[in-house]
Write a protein that holds these residues in place. Structure first.
Motif, PDB file in Angstrom:
ATOM      1  N   GLY A  11      31.175 -14.192  29.818  1.00  0.00           N
ATOM      2  CA  GLY A  11      30.460 -13.115  30.545  1.00  0.00           C
ATOM      3  C   GLY A  11      31.386 -12.632  31.305  1.00  0.00           C
ATOM      4  O   GLY A  11      31.060 -11.826  32.411  1.00  0.00           O
ATOM      5  N   SER A  12      32.601 -12.943  31.421  1.00  0.00           N
ATOM      6  CA  SER A  12      33.686 -12.418  32.461  1.00  0.00           C
ATOM      7  C   SER A  12      34.849 -11.610  31.646  1.00  0.00           C
ATOM      8  O   SER A  12      35.185 -12.099  30.328  1.00  0.00           O
ATOM      9  CB  SER A  12      34.525 -13.707  33.066  1.00  0.00           C
ATOM     10  N   LEU A  13      34.983 -10.363  31.988  1.00  0.00           N
ATOM     11  CA  LEU A  13      36.131  -9.588  31.661  1.00  0.00           C
ATOM     12  C   LEU A  13      37.721  -9.700  32.149  1.00  0.00           C
ATOM     13  O   LEU A  13      38.366  -9.243  31.728  1.00  0.00           O
ATOM     14  CB  LEU A  13      35.852  -8.139  31.812  1.00  0.00           C
ATOM     15  N   ARG A  14      37.704 -11.004  32.986  1.00  0.00           N
ATOM     16  CA  ARG A  14      38.937 -11.134  33.617  1.00  0.00           C
ATOM     17  C   ARG A  14      39.878 -11.781  32.751  1.00  0.00           C
ATOM     18  O   ARG A  14      39.712 -12.412  32.010  1.00  0.00           O
ATOM     19  CB  ARG A  14      38.801 -11.956  34.935  1.00  0.00           C
ATOM     20  N   ALA A  15      41.037 -11.090  32.763  1.00  0.00           N
ATOM     21  CA  ALA A  15      42.000 -11.810  32.020  1.00  0.00           C
ATOM     22  C   ALA A  15      42.460 -12.990  32.106  1.00  0.00           C
ATOM     23  O   ALA A  15      42.395 -13.812  31.104  1.00  0.00           O
ATOM     24  CB  ALA A  15      43.606 -10.982  32.061  1.00  0.00           C
ATOM     25  N   ALA A  16      42.460 -13.610  33.395  1.00  0.00           N
ATOM     26  CA  ALA A  16      42.758 -14.961  33.424  1.00  0.00           C
ATOM     27  C   ALA A  16      41.137 -15.663  33.524  1.00  0.00           C
ATOM     28  O   ALA A  16      41.170 -16.982  34.110  1.00  0.00           O
ATOM     29  CB  ALA A  16      43.294 -15.504  34.483  1.00  0.00           C
ATOM     30  N   SER A  17      40.172 -15.464  32.999  1.00  0.00           N
ATOM     31  CA  SER A  17      38.963 -15.762  32.983  1.00  0.00           C
ATOM     32  C   SER A  17      38.985 -17.506  32.617  1.00  0.00           C
ATOM     33  O   SER A  17      39.267 -17.840  31.278  1.00  0.00           O
ATOM     34  CB  SER A  17      37.999 -15.086  32.059  1.00  0.00           C
ATOM     35  N   HIS A  18      38.340 -18.183  33.341  1.00  0.00           N
ATOM     36  CA  HIS A  18      37.959 -19.447  32.925  1.00  0.00           C
ATOM     37  C   HIS A  18      36.961 -19.761  32.079  1.00  0.00           C
ATOM     38  O   HIS A  18      37.258 -20.771  31.261  1.00  0.00           O
ATOM     39  CB  HIS A  18      37.632 -20.591  34.364  1.00  0.00           C
ATOM     40  N   ASN A  19      35.932 -18.966  32.100  1.00  0.00           N
ATOM     41  CA  ASN A  19      34.891 -19.078  31.053  1.00  0.00           C
ATOM     42  C   ASN A  19      35.375 -18.550  29.531  1.00  0.00           C
ATOM     43  O   ASN A  19      35.055 -19.253  28.562  1.00  0.00           O
ATOM     44  CB  ASN A  19      33.810 -17.938  31.419  1.00  0.00           C
ATOM     45  N   THR A  20      36.345 -17.682  29.539  1.00  0.00           N
ATOM     46  CA  THR A  20      36.962 -17.072  28.256  1.00  0.00           C
ATOM     47  C   THR A  20      37.946 -18.374  27.776  1.00  0.00           C
ATOM     48  O   THR A  20      37.836 -18.838  26.517  1.00  0.00           O
ATOM     49  CB  THR A  20      37.836 -15.942  28.574  1.00  0.00           C
ATOM     50  N   THR A  79      29.277 -18.264  30.864  1.00  0.00           N
ATOM     51  CA  THR A  79      29.035 -17.373  31.856  1.00  0.00           C
ATOM     52  C   THR A  79      29.659 -18.011  33.277  1.00  0.00           C
ATOM     53  O   THR A  79      29.667 -19.116  33.582  1.00  0.00           O
ATOM     54  CB  THR A  79      27.530 -17.249  31.990  1.00  0.00           C
ATOM     55  N   PRO A  80      30.291 -16.930  33.787  1.00  0.00           N
ATOM     56  CA  PRO A  80      30.534 -17.252  35.343  1.00  0.00           C
ATOM     57  C   PRO A  80      29.147 -16.894  36.125  1.00  0.00           C
ATOM     58  O   PRO A  80      28.264 -16.442  35.721  1.00  0.00           O
ATOM     59  CB  PRO A  80      31.521 -16.215  35.856  1.00  0.00           C
ATOM     60  N   GLU A  81      29.347 -17.214  37.508  1.00  0.00           N
ATOM     61  CA  GLU A  81      27.952 -17.065  38.428  1.00  0.00           C
ATOM     62  C   GLU A  81      28.413 -15.627  39.317  1.00  0.00           C
ATOM     63  O   GLU A  81      29.581 -15.725  39.833  1.00  0.00           O
ATOM     64  CB  GLU A  81      27.731 -18.049  39.206  1.00  0.00           C
ATOM     65  N   TYR A  82      27.619 -14.473  39.160  1.00  0.00           N
ATOM     66  CA  TYR A  82      27.867 -13.455  39.936  1.00  0.00           C
ATOM     67  C   TYR A  82      26.629 -13.492  41.022  1.00  0.00           C
ATOM     68  O   TYR A  82      25.729 -13.111  40.301  1.00  0.00           O
ATOM     69  CB  TYR A  82      28.007 -12.268  39.147  1.00  0.00           C
ATOM     70  N   ASN A  83      27.076 -13.450  42.439  1.00  0.00           N
ATOM     71  CA  ASN A  83      25.859 -13.142  42.918  1.00  0.00           C
ATOM     72  C   ASN A  83      24.492 -14.153  42.896  1.00  0.00           C
ATOM     73  O   ASN A  83      23.446 -13.803  42.224  1.00  0.00           O
ATOM     74  CB  ASN A  83      25.353 -11.847  43.224  1.00  0.00           C
ATOM     75  N   TYR A  84      24.849 -15.261  42.334  1.00  0.00           N
ATOM     76  CA  TYR A  84      23.503 -16.412  41.957  1.00  0.00           C
ATOM     77  C   TYR A  84      23.064 -15.930  40.807  1.00  0.00           C
ATOM     78  O   TYR A  84      21.963 -16.560  40.354  1.00  0.00           O
ATOM     79  CB  TYR A  84      22.639 -16.749  43.267  1.00  0.00           C
ATOM     80  N   SER A  85      23.627 -15.469  40.132  1.00  0.00           N
ATOM     81  CA  SER A  85      23.041 -14.911  38.680  1.00  0.00           C
ATOM     82  C   SER A  85      24.053 -14.648  37.451  1.00  0.00           C
ATOM     83  O   SER A  85      25.217 -14.930  37.634  1.00  0.00           O
ATOM     84  CB  SER A  85      21.863 -13.667  38.803  1.00  0.00           C
ATOM     85  N   PRO A 121      34.531 -21.524  40.492  1.00  0.00           N
ATOM     86  CA  PRO A 121      35.702 -22.474  41.303  1.00  0.00           C
ATOM     87  C   PRO A 121      34.941 -23.188  42.159  1.00  0.00           C
ATOM     88  O   PRO A 121      35.320 -23.894  42.841  1.00  0.00           O
ATOM     89  CB  PRO A 121      36.489 -21.085  41.841  1.00  0.00           C
ATOM     90  N   SER A 122      33.584 -22.729  42.406  1.00  0.00           N
ATOM     91  CA  SER A 122      32.664 -23.465  43.520  1.00  0.00           C
ATOM     92  C   SER A 122      32.266 -24.874  43.086  1.00  0.00           C
ATOM     93  O   SER A 122      32.430 -25.320  42.129  1.00  0.00           O
ATOM     94  CB  SER A 122      31.424 -22.887  43.840  1.00  0.00           C
ATOM     95  N   GLN A 123      31.676 -25.644  44.151  1.00  0.00           N
ATOM     96  CA  GLN A 123      31.248 -27.069  43.720  1.00  0.00           C
ATOM     97  C   GLN A 123      29.991 -27.131  42.919  1.00  0.00           C
ATOM     98  O   GLN A 123      29.642 -28.124  42.199  1.00  0.00           O
ATOM     99  CB  GLN A 123      30.683 -27.735  45.114  1.00  0.00           C
TER     100      GLN A 123
HETATM  101  C1  FNR Z   1      31.594 -14.018  42.340  1.00  0.00           C
HETATM  102  N1  FNR Z   1      31.719 -15.523  42.283  1.00  0.00           N
HETATM  103  C2  FNR Z   1      30.831 -16.253  42.602  1.00  0.00           C
HETATM  104  N2  FNR Z   1      30.899 -17.565  42.418  1.00  0.00           N
HETATM  105  C3  FNR Z   1      29.757 -18.404  42.909  1.00  0.00           C
HETATM  106  O1  FNR Z   1      29.930 -19.739  42.241  1.00  0.00           O
HETATM  107  N3  FNR Z   1      28.488 -18.120  42.947  1.00  0.00           N
HETATM  108  C4  FNR Z   1      28.460 -16.638  43.104  1.00  0.00           C
HETATM  109  O2  FNR Z   1      27.091 -16.117  43.367  1.00  0.00           O
HETATM  110  C5  FNR Z   1      29.382 -15.721  42.671  1.00  0.00           C
HETATM  111  N4  FNR Z   1      29.481 -14.339  43.088  1.00  0.00           N
HETATM  112  C6  FNR Z   1      30.520 -13.572  42.739  1.00  0.00           C
HETATM  113  C7  FNR Z   1      30.420 -12.232  42.588  1.00  0.00           C
HETATM  114  C8  FNR Z   1      31.030 -11.324  42.066  1.00  0.00           C
HETATM  115  C9  FNR Z   1      31.030  -9.884  42.014  1.00  0.00           C
HETATM  116  C10 FNR Z   1      32.208 -12.085  41.528  1.00  0.00           C
HETATM  117  C11 FNR Z   1      33.479 -10.837  40.985  1.00  0.00           C
HETATM  118  C12 FNR Z   1      32.460 -13.234  41.511  1.00  0.00           C
HETATM  119  C13 FNR Z   1      33.153 -16.164  41.872  1.00  0.00           C
HETATM  120  C14 FNR Z   1      32.963 -16.260  40.382  1.00  0.00           C
HETATM  121  O3  FNR Z   1      32.281 -17.416  39.998  1.00  0.00           O
HETATM  122  C15 FNR Z   1      34.719 -16.350  40.006  1.00  0.00           C
HETATM  123  O4  FNR Z   1      35.122 -15.426  40.114  1.00  0.00           O
HETATM  124  C16 FNR Z   1      34.756 -17.210  38.669  1.00  0.00           C
HETATM  125  O5  FNR Z   1      35.994 -17.611  38.549  1.00  0.00           O
HETATM  126  C17 FNR Z   1      34.631 -16.000  37.583  1.00  0.00           C
HETATM  127  O6  FNR Z   1      34.730 -16.543  36.480  1.00  0.00           O
HETATM  128  P1  FNR Z   1      35.879 -16.304  35.353  1.00  0.00           P
HETATM  129  O7  FNR Z   1      36.234 -14.963  35.672  1.00  0.00           O
HETATM  130  O8  FNR Z   1      37.135 -17.315  35.833  1.00  0.00           O
HETATM  131  O9  FNR Z   1      35.739 -16.686  33.880  1.00  0.00           O
END
Ligand code: FNR
Length: 199
Positions: A11-20, A79-85, A121-123
């Motif tokens: 779910g991440s497009l980031r080059a250094a994505s931990h999910n990828t 999937t990463p978490e963006y804004n709790y979703s 990266p969070s707990q």
């Molecule tokens: C985040 N991040 C984040 N982390 C989290 O634990 N809860 C959250 O709600 C959010 N919200 C959020 C919104 C947006 C727009 C971004 C870009 C990032 C941090 C996110 O989890 C972190 O960048 C991860 O490392 C993303 O995963 P990848 O890119 O490493 O795979």
């Protein structure tokens, strides 16, 4: 020997994505005969547009994703978490794979074996996002792996500088998740077909 093709989507497009990076680790942990293909077109999928969601009008990149999901024996989503979703790019792609308005194609996600993982990266890792993602697959009636849950918290501590997954506990969990997904993917096609018509 098991032979299976797993389509993996980050779910991440980031080059250094931990999910990828988690999906790359899954590629190395997959047993012989199991191929894990990481989908790299998520950033090209246009916003969902129902007027275009037909076999004739659908954008080719979307049709390609639908065909890949249909052809796969199972899906592995990290999937990463963006804004709790879940990130919008991921939800958007799943929306395109959740339909069959003309009743002529079949729904790619219907009864499809799916496994979920996530890193952050969070707990909390990406636990909230994973719960949201589970809700999506409840709606699409996908065949979702319930356990193990692979919630990679403090993800920056699980990978080395080259992006290799070095945390043993996470590697073990990921391997178990792959096993659970393959167990579903091996379910006799006849049984899966019956379940598909039962909906
Ligand atoms: C985040 N991040 C984040 N982390 C989290 O634990 N809860 C959250 O709600 C959010 N919200 C959020 C919104 C947006 C727009 C971004 C870009 C990032 C941090 C996110 O989890 C972190 O960048 C991860 O490392 C993303 O995963 P990848 O890119 O490493 O795979």
């Amino acid at each position: 020997m098991t032979t299976a093709r797993i389509l993996a989507i980050s779910g991440s497009l980031r080059a250094a994505s931990h999910n990828t990076a988690l999906l790359r680790a899954a590629q190395t942990l997959a047993p012989a005969g199991v191929t894990v293909d990481i989908y790299d077109g998520l950033g090209e999928i246009p916003p969902y547009h129902q007027d275009l969601d037909t076999p004739v009008l659908r954008p080719p990149v979307v049709q390609d994703l639908r065909d890949r999901i249909t052809a796969a024996d199972g899906l592995l989503i990290a999937t990463p978490e963006y804004n709790y979703s879940i990130p919008g790019v991921l939800k958007n792609a799943l929306d395109w794979a959740s339909t069959d308005w003309t009743r002529t194609e079949g729904v790619p996600l219907l009864r499809k074996p799916v496994a979920i993982a996530g890193a952050g990266p969070s707990q909390f890792g990406s636990v909230r996002a994973q719960l949201a993602l589970r809700q999506v697959f409840l709606c699409t009636d996908s065949d979702l792996v319930v356990k193990p849950e692979v919630i990679v918290f403090r993800s920056h501590e699980r990978f080395d500088a080259s992006g290799q997954l070095v945390d043993e506990t996470t590697r073990d969990l990921l391997q178990d998740l792959l096993g659970a997904l393959l167990a579903k993917a091996e379910a006799p096609a006849e049984a899966r077909a019956l379940m598909a018509t039962a909906t």
